[in-house]
Design an enzyme around this catalytic site. Structure first.
Site, short mmCIF file in Angstrom:
data_model
loop_
_atom_site.label_atom_id
_atom_site.label_comp_id
_atom_site.label_asym_id
_atom_site.label_seq_id
_atom_site.Cartn_x
_atom_site.Cartn_y
_atom_site.Cartn_z
N GLU A 33 56.80 33.29 27.50
CA GLU A 33 55.46 32.94 27.04
C GLU A 33 55.05 31.69 27.84
O GLU A 33 55.80 30.72 27.86
CB GLU A 33 55.46 32.61 25.54
CG GLU A 33 54.06 32.32 25.08
CD GLU A 33 53.96 31.99 23.59
OE1 GLU A 33 54.96 32.06 22.86
OE2 GLU A 33 52.82 31.66 23.18
N ARG A 258 71.62 33.10 22.25
CA ARG A 258 70.93 32.15 23.11
C ARG A 258 71.86 31.00 23.47
O ARG A 258 72.84 30.74 22.79
CB ARG A 258 69.60 31.67 22.53
CG ARG A 258 69.61 31.04 21.19
CD ARG A 258 68.22 30.90 20.56
NE ARG A 258 67.24 30.14 21.31
CZ ARG A 258 66.03 30.58 21.61
NH1 ARG A 258 65.67 31.80 21.28
NH2 ARG A 258 65.18 29.83 22.24
N LYS A 268 61.03 24.76 24.04
CA LYS A 268 59.81 24.31 24.70
C LYS A 268 58.96 23.44 23.79
O LYS A 268 58.33 22.49 24.23
CB LYS A 268 58.99 25.53 25.15
CG LYS A 268 59.52 26.16 26.42
CD LYS A 268 58.65 27.32 26.83
CE LYS A 268 58.98 28.55 26.01
NZ LYS A 268 58.26 29.75 26.44
P1 ATP Z 1 61.51 28.34 23.26
O1 ATP Z 1 61.95 28.33 21.84
O2 ATP Z 1 62.18 27.31 24.09
O3 ATP Z 1 60.03 28.34 23.42
P2 ATP Z 1 61.39 31.12 23.59
O4 ATP Z 1 62.48 32.07 23.32
O5 ATP Z 1 60.27 31.06 22.65
O6 ATP Z 1 62.04 29.71 23.82
P3 ATP Z 1 60.16 32.59 25.66
O7 ATP Z 1 59.22 32.12 26.69
O8 ATP Z 1 59.67 33.50 24.62
O9 ATP Z 1 60.81 31.30 25.03
O10 ATP Z 1 61.46 33.17 26.34
C1 ATP Z 1 61.52 34.03 27.43
C2 ATP Z 1 62.88 34.66 27.44
O11 ATP Z 1 63.89 33.67 27.56
C3 ATP Z 1 63.15 35.40 26.14
O12 ATP Z 1 63.68 36.67 26.46
C4 ATP Z 1 64.12 34.53 25.42
O13 ATP Z 1 64.93 35.27 24.62
C5 ATP Z 1 64.85 33.83 26.56
N1 ATP Z 1 65.37 32.53 26.11
C6 ATP Z 1 64.67 31.50 25.63
N2 ATP Z 1 65.48 30.49 25.25
C7 ATP Z 1 66.74 30.90 25.52
C8 ATP Z 1 68.04 30.33 25.35
N3 ATP Z 1 68.20 29.10 24.83
N4 ATP Z 1 69.11 31.04 25.74
C9 ATP Z 1 68.96 32.26 26.28
N5 ATP Z 1 67.78 32.86 26.45
C10 ATP Z 1 66.68 32.21 26.08
MG MG Z 2 58.48 31.33 22.10
#
Ligand code: ATP
Ligand code: MG
Length: 544
Positions: A33, A258, A268
């Site tokens: 995102e 994760r 983020k």
């Molecule tokens: P954040 O909570 O930091 O915003 P998010 O999962 O909401 O992380 P996205 O932009 O939706 O962020 O993530 C893109 C991809 O990266 C998704 O497939 C997510 O599962 C993966 N991802 C995000 N954070 C991690 C993590 N800490 N370890 C492994 N994969 C991750």
């Molecule tokens: Mg997110």
């Protein structure tokens, strides 16, 4: 792929799907995102998805999951691309969920026509209050049994902007008493007036993640939709949407754990807070666990890939020691970085028996496959580090002391003659004599000395500023606001480096002997600025 390795659980699923003929080739995607910069956790997901592409000769798309306009921005879209490319991966297609808004809308109308979705007048609070709990079922909305015609009309009116934000939602009609709360008539569309970074004001209704994501995957022919563990409970909904919108057994959602890391903020949302509150200089601050921060800091992309490879893929959440990441950084730098001499806190060393300067060739990197050398000049006035001379030495001190000798790295052995102090007793200058023929290969080279110290030549050295960093977070858990490390950025602006450092380019990485690994800043050499970031120290604490 390499032999002799057992398959991880994702590879097992993929190989069995390929064997069963469920797909001829795999398609994965990395779906960020665009609401922030990528962090080291994303690197794990990138390495998994793009790694599978390579391993199975498939495809991997970069797909922006841009269904939440209020938090998204093109700045993030651009940084994400830059960071994935820097990590060393190539995507097959650059795609945007927002390109499918019309198709998603049609799928929603289709669900309404099938009696599988309805417009509900509850607000967010009422929906929450009627959702039930883990142990009790939810209660059905009074709007649940609206006719198909009424629902279609209301949904079209939602799209047309007849209602205020939050006044109505579209919900999937599934089962208010499902054991899985995600299946209790989840909201699939909401009204939100926010300008989208790509579609502008064309829409005032936006699909929710659980509805949009399976459709995005299905539209793109994704076969294996790999996401993190917190979506495991959403998988029944993923499958429900996929099947009722007319798609088959693939795409299939697979969840993995994760990445969490000690002393590291991995979200983020919280990283944005640090940026917004000015706790760091920006998303690319060298202390940030973002990929752009790590790039600024001087972490090699290869080290991050090696780290991701080593942590592997599992289904159990755990916290990795940040020392493990640094271990892989050090591993690459130990192999690749040239060694140079820098003194952080300079103090003059006069070598009184030097008549004329001498220049020698010094080896750059003992670990290099192809050995190279550089010129180092020895002269009458040198600088050594204040820490490398002690009038009253602590126990086991192996450097220069009154009456003692020490080897100047790559050069002569020197013996102490005298030193001067200021009114406060601080040493201001040391005088010594070099021992002729004590340079490597000379007749006196074998003389016993206690230690070896680095030095630079005052006549040609370059003034440096060094930035040194600590982890943003103190050890422990609890609210990160209470755990910020005080003083996590320290500046040393009196350092001096050997002449060769003038020729460095931005992001060149070097080992400053006896000090650590340093990386030239992004604007190195401009405006007479010669600055380095500490990448990591020399000592490996991983596994100790
Ligand atoms: P954040 O909570 O930091 O915003 P998010 O999962 O909401 O992380 P996205 O932009 O939706 O962020 O993530 C893109 C991809 O990266 C998704 O497939 C997510 O599962 C993966 N991802 C995000 N954070 C991690 C993590 N800490 N370890 C492994 N994969 C991750
Ligand atoms: Mg997110």
């Amino acid at each position: 792929m390499e032999e002799n390795r057992t398959l991880n659980f994702i590879e097992e699923i993929i190989e069995s799907d390929l064997a069963d003929g469920k797909c001829d080739a795999i398609v994965t995607r990395f779906p960020p995102e665009p609401n922030g910069y990528l962090h080291i956790g994303h690197a794990k997901a990138i390495c998994i998805n793009f790694g599978l592409r390579r391993q199975y000769n498939g495809k991997c798309n970069l797909r922006y999951d841009d269904t939440n306009p209020s938090k998204e921005d093109v700045e993030y879209v651009n940084s994400i691309k830059q960071d994935i490319a820097w990590l060393g991966f190539e995507w097959d297609n650059e795609l945007y969920a927002s390109d499918y808004f019309e198709r998603m809308y049609e799928c929603a109308e289709d669900l309404i026509r099938k009696g599988l979705a309805y417009v509900c007048d509850y607000d967010a609070e009422q929906i929450r209050a009627t959702r039930g709990t883990l142990t009790s079922p939810g209660t059905e909305s009074p709007w649940r049994n609206r006719s198909v015609e009424e629902n279609l009309q209301l949904f079209r009116d939602m799209r047309a902007g007849k209602y205020a934000d939050g006044e109505k939602v579209l919900r999937a009609k599934i089962d208010m008493s499902s054991a899985n709360i995600n299946m209790r008539d989840p909201v699939i569309y909401r009204i939100l007036r926010a300008t989208h970074h790509r579609t502008g004001d064309a829409w005032c209704i936006y699909p929710m993640y659980d509805f949009a994501h399976p459709l995005e995957d299905a539209f793109e022919g994704v076969t294996h939709s790999i996401c993190t563990l917190e979506f495991e409970d959403h998988r029944p909904l993923y499958d429900w949407v996929k099947i009722h919108c007319g798609f088959g057994s693939l795409p299939r959602q697979i969840e993995f754990a994760r990445l969490g890391m000690t002393r590291t903020i991995m979200s983020k949302r919280y990283l944005k807070k640090l940026v917004d509150e000015g706790k760091v200089s920006g998303w690319s601050d060298p202390r940030m666990p973002t990929l752009s921060g790590m790039r600024e800091r001087g972490y090699p992309a290869e080290a991050i890939r090696n780290f991701c490879q080593a942590i592997g893929v599992s289904k159990a959440n755990s916290e990795v020691d940040v020392a493990m990441l640094e271990h892989f950084v050090r591993d690459v730098l130990n192999r690749d970085a040239d060694r140079v001499m820098v003194v952080k806190d300079p103090i003059k060393l006069i070598v009184e028996n030097v008549d004329a300067p001498e220049t020698y060739d010094v080896e750059n990197n003992p670990n290099a496959e192809v050995k190279t050398t550089r010129k180092v000049t020895f002269g009458r006035e040198l600088y050594i580090d204040r820490e490398d001379f002690a009038v009253v030495p602590p126990p086991k001190y192996k450097r220069l002391v009154p009456g003692g000798t020490v080897r100047l790295k790559g050069s002569y052995i020197v013996e102490y003659v005298s030193h001067e102090t200021d009114a406060q007793g601080n040493v201001t200058q040391i005088v010594c004599r070099y021992i002729p023929d004590s340079i490597s290969g000379g007749a006196n080279a074998g003389m016993k000395v206690k230690g070896v110290i680095q030095w630079v030549n005052a006549a040609d050295c370059v003034d440096l500023t060094l930035h040194e960093y600590d982890y943003l977070l103190l050890d422990g858990d609890g609210d990160f606001n209470d755990r910020l490390t005080p003083d996590s950025h320290r500046v040393f602006d009196r350092a001096k480096g050997e002449a060769a450092l003038r020729a460095c380019k931005p992001y060149d990485r070097l080992q400053f002997m006896r000090m650590g690994y340093y990386s030239a800043v992004g604007n190195y050499g401009t405006d007479g600025k010669y600055e380095f970031n500490l990448v990591t120290g020399l000592k490996d604490s991983f596994g100790k």
